[in-house]
Design a protein around this motif. Structure first.
Motif, PDB file in Angstrom:
ATOM      1  N   GLY A  37      38.191  25.118  68.180  1.00 24.28           N
ATOM      2  CA  GLY A  37      37.014  24.878  67.354  1.00 24.28           C
ATOM      3  C   GLY A  37      37.242  23.826  66.283  1.00 24.28           C
ATOM      4  O   GLY A  37      36.516  23.765  65.310  1.00 24.28           O
ATOM      5  N   GLY A  38      38.275  23.009  66.454  1.00 28.06           N
ATOM      6  CA  GLY A  38      38.583  21.967  65.484  1.00 28.06           C
ATOM      7  C   GLY A  38      39.447  22.447  64.330  1.00 28.06           C
ATOM      8  O   GLY A  38      39.665  21.714  63.364  1.00 28.06           O
ATOM      9  N   ARG A  39      39.954  23.680  64.431  1.00 29.03           N
ATOM     10  CA  ARG A  39      40.810  24.201  63.358  1.00 29.03           C
ATOM     11  C   ARG A  39      42.213  23.639  63.499  1.00 29.03           C
ATOM     12  O   ARG A  39      42.764  23.556  64.585  1.00 29.03           O
ATOM     13  CB  ARG A  39      40.807  25.729  63.390  1.00 29.03           C
ATOM     14  N   ALA A  40      42.801  23.280  62.385  1.00 29.52           N
ATOM     15  CA  ALA A  40      44.095  22.592  62.342  1.00 29.52           C
ATOM     16  C   ALA A  40      45.244  23.494  62.791  1.00 29.52           C
ATOM     17  O   ALA A  40      45.140  24.721  62.789  1.00 29.52           O
ATOM     18  CB  ALA A  40      44.367  22.091  60.923  1.00 29.52           C
ATOM     19  N   HIS A  41      46.338  22.843  63.147  1.00 34.50           N
ATOM     20  CA  HIS A  41      47.622  23.514  63.385  1.00 34.50           C
ATOM     21  C   HIS A  41      48.398  23.482  62.077  1.00 34.50           C
ATOM     22  O   HIS A  41      48.329  22.511  61.330  1.00 34.50           O
ATOM     23  CB  HIS A  41      48.501  22.727  64.377  1.00 34.50           C
ATOM     24  N   GLY A  42      49.189  24.493  61.823  1.00 33.02           N
ATOM     25  CA  GLY A  42      50.122  24.477  60.705  1.00 33.02           C
ATOM     26  C   GLY A  42      51.533  24.659  61.224  1.00 33.02           C
ATOM     27  O   GLY A  42      51.761  25.415  62.170  1.00 33.02           O
ATOM     28  N   PHE A  43      52.460  23.947  60.623  1.00 31.85           N
ATOM     29  CA  PHE A  43      53.871  24.025  60.993  1.00 31.85           C
ATOM     30  C   PHE A  43      54.679  24.251  59.721  1.00 31.85           C
ATOM     31  O   PHE A  43      54.564  23.482  58.767  1.00 31.85           O
ATOM     32  CB  PHE A  43      54.330  22.725  61.668  1.00 31.85           C
ATOM     33  N   LEU A  44      55.468  25.300  59.701  1.00 31.23           N
ATOM     34  CA  LEU A  44      56.304  25.601  58.553  1.00 31.23           C
ATOM     35  C   LEU A  44      57.706  25.086  58.835  1.00 31.23           C
ATOM     36  O   LEU A  44      58.290  25.397  59.870  1.00 31.23           O
ATOM     37  CB  LEU A  44      56.335  27.115  58.314  1.00 31.23           C
ATOM     38  N   GLU A  45      58.233  24.304  57.919  1.00 30.47           N
ATOM     39  CA  GLU A  45      59.538  23.670  58.101  1.00 30.47           C
ATOM     40  C   GLU A  45      60.372  23.789  56.832  1.00 30.47           C
ATOM     41  O   GLU A  45      59.847  24.032  55.755  1.00 30.47           O
ATOM     42  CB  GLU A  45      59.366  22.169  58.418  1.00 30.47           C
ATOM     43  N   ASN A  46      61.649  23.565  56.988  1.00 30.44           N
ATOM     44  CA  ASN A  46      62.578  23.438  55.864  1.00 30.44           C
ATOM     45  C   ASN A  46      62.464  24.590  54.865  1.00 30.44           C
ATOM     46  O   ASN A  46      62.405  24.376  53.658  1.00 30.44           O
ATOM     47  CB  ASN A  46      62.395  22.098  55.161  1.00 30.44           C
ATOM     48  N   VAL A  47      62.433  25.810  55.380  1.00 30.34           N
ATOM     49  CA  VAL A  47      62.432  26.993  54.515  1.00 30.34           C
ATOM     50  C   VAL A  47      63.879  27.234  54.106  1.00 30.34           C
ATOM     51  O   VAL A  47      64.731  27.513  54.945  1.00 30.34           O
ATOM     52  CB  VAL A  47      61.864  28.230  55.241  1.00 30.34           C
ATOM     53  N   VAL A  48      64.146  27.088  52.819  1.00 30.06           N
ATOM     54  CA  VAL A  48      65.520  27.178  52.314  1.00 30.06           C
ATOM     55  C   VAL A  48      65.516  27.962  51.010  1.00 30.06           C
ATOM     56  O   VAL A  48      64.720  27.690  50.117  1.00 30.06           O
ATOM     57  CB  VAL A  48      66.111  25.769  52.056  1.00 30.06           C
ATOM     58  N   THR A  49      66.436  28.932  50.914  1.00 33.16           N
ATOM     59  CA  THR A  49      66.656  29.651  49.664  1.00 33.16           C
ATOM     60  C   THR A  49      68.122  29.527  49.285  1.00 33.16           C
ATOM     61  O   THR A  49      69.004  29.690  50.134  1.00 33.16           O
ATOM     62  CB  THR A  49      66.281  31.143  49.799  1.00 33.16           C
ATOM     63  N   HIS A  50      68.367  29.210  48.039  1.00 34.77           N
ATOM     64  CA  HIS A  50      69.741  29.088  47.548  1.00 34.77           C
ATOM     65  C   HIS A  50      70.457  30.422  47.735  1.00 34.77           C
ATOM     66  O   HIS A  50      69.884  31.481  47.432  1.00 34.77           O
ATOM     67  CB  HIS A  50      69.722  28.703  46.071  1.00 34.77           C
ATOM     68  N   PRO A  51      71.705  30.405  48.213  1.00 31.82           N
ATOM     69  CA  PRO A  51      72.432  31.667  48.428  1.00 31.82           C
ATOM     70  C   PRO A  51      72.497  32.564  47.198  1.00 31.82           C
ATOM     71  O   PRO A  51      72.454  33.792  47.334  1.00 31.82           O
ATOM     72  CB  PRO A  51      73.841  31.205  48.836  1.00 31.82           C
ATOM     73  N   ASP A  52      72.555  31.993  46.011  1.00 29.96           N
ATOM     74  CA  ASP A  52      72.633  32.791  44.790  1.00 29.96           C
ATOM     75  C   ASP A  52      71.304  33.453  44.407  1.00 29.96           C
ATOM     76  O   ASP A  52      71.266  34.284  43.500  1.00 29.96           O
ATOM     77  CB  ASP A  52      73.099  31.937  43.612  1.00 29.96           C
ATOM     78  N   HIS A  53      70.225  33.051  45.070  1.00 27.00           N
ATOM     79  CA  HIS A  53      68.897  33.558  44.709  1.00 27.00           C
ATOM     80  C   HIS A  53      68.225  34.324  45.838  1.00 27.00           C
ATOM     81  O   HIS A  53      67.046  34.669  45.729  1.00 27.00           O
ATOM     82  CB  HIS A  53      68.008  32.407  44.229  1.00 27.00           C
ATOM     83  N   ARG A  54      68.945  34.578  46.914  1.00 28.87           N
ATOM     84  CA  ARG A  54      68.359  35.322  48.036  1.00 28.87           C
ATOM     85  C   ARG A  54      68.096  36.761  47.634  1.00 28.87           C
ATOM     86  O   ARG A  54      68.807  37.335  46.832  1.00 28.87           O
ATOM     87  CB  ARG A  54      69.288  35.250  49.247  1.00 28.87           C
ATOM     88  N   GLY A  55      67.037  37.328  48.207  1.00 28.45           N
ATOM     89  CA  GLY A  55      66.684  38.715  47.931  1.00 28.45           C
ATOM     90  C   GLY A  55      65.938  38.928  46.628  1.00 28.45           C
ATOM     91  O   GLY A  55      65.744  40.061  46.199  1.00 28.45           O
ATOM     92  N   ARG A  56      65.507  37.849  45.995  1.00 23.03           N
ATOM     93  CA  ARG A  56      64.813  37.950  44.702  1.00 23.03           C
ATOM     94  C   ARG A  56      63.349  37.538  44.771  1.00 23.03           C
ATOM     95  O   ARG A  56      62.691  37.417  43.746  1.00 23.03           O
ATOM     96  CB  ARG A  56      65.531  37.095  43.665  1.00 23.03           C
TER      97      ARG A  56
END
Length: 161
Positions: free
Chosen positions: A82-101
């Motif tokens: 119906g003309g609705r866009a695609h979305g692509f999620l890329e480069n998801v990065v969390t610093h190791p010292d800040h994971r789980g927060r």
């Protein structure tokens, strides 16, 4: 505060031009592939921030201008659905010292909100990580494994895929 708690609620914001040094430091600390060097990184950063359909989100760490997490949403026009866009999620990065927060969740939530506001019919993402915690994270964010089959064509001789 207990384990995994931050002094404040993690929040995402759109990336700014001045975030490049902190973003490169985040990439370096986070075991992702090599970032573009020097002037090339600066040019690519400017192009990324100015490119229609690209939204980059970051979550600030509590200290000295460092970034705790980032991700990039790329939206592309689509004649189908119906003309609705695609979305692509890329480069998801969390610093190791800040994971789980909550920093990773904050940037992914911001990207998904932007995708839905942009009229995307879905957001695709891929993970090359075998760590079950990574898959649990994405499933907790609403991503469903196996709904699509991903194929990757790498440039011949490119080991970075």
């Amino acid at each position: 505060m207990g384990p995994g708690e931050d002094r404040r609620r993690a929040a995402a914001r759109p990336a700014r031009p001045a975030d490049l040094p902190a973003l490169l430091a985040l990439f370096a600390a986070s075991e992702v592939s090599a970032a573009a060097p020097g002037a090339r990184a600066e040019r690519l950063w400017r192009e990324s921030l100015a490119h229609p359909g690209v939204a980059i989100f970051v979550s600030d760490a509590d200290t000295g201008g460092a970034l705790a997490a980032t991700c990039m949403l790329v939206t592309a026009p689509n004649l189908l659905r119906g003309g609705r866009a695609h979305g692509f999620l890329e480069n998801v990065v969390t610093h190791p010292d800040h994971r789980g927060r909550g920093h990773g969740k904050a940037v992914v939530r911001a990207a998904l909100a932007q995708a839905w506001a942009s009229g995307c019919h879905h957001v695709l993402m891929q993970s090359g990580r075998a760590d079950p915690r990574v898959h649990t994270f994405y499933e907790g964010m609403g991503f469903v494994p196996g709904r699509r089959t991903a194929y990757v064509a790498a440039r011949p001789g490119d080991p970075d895929i």
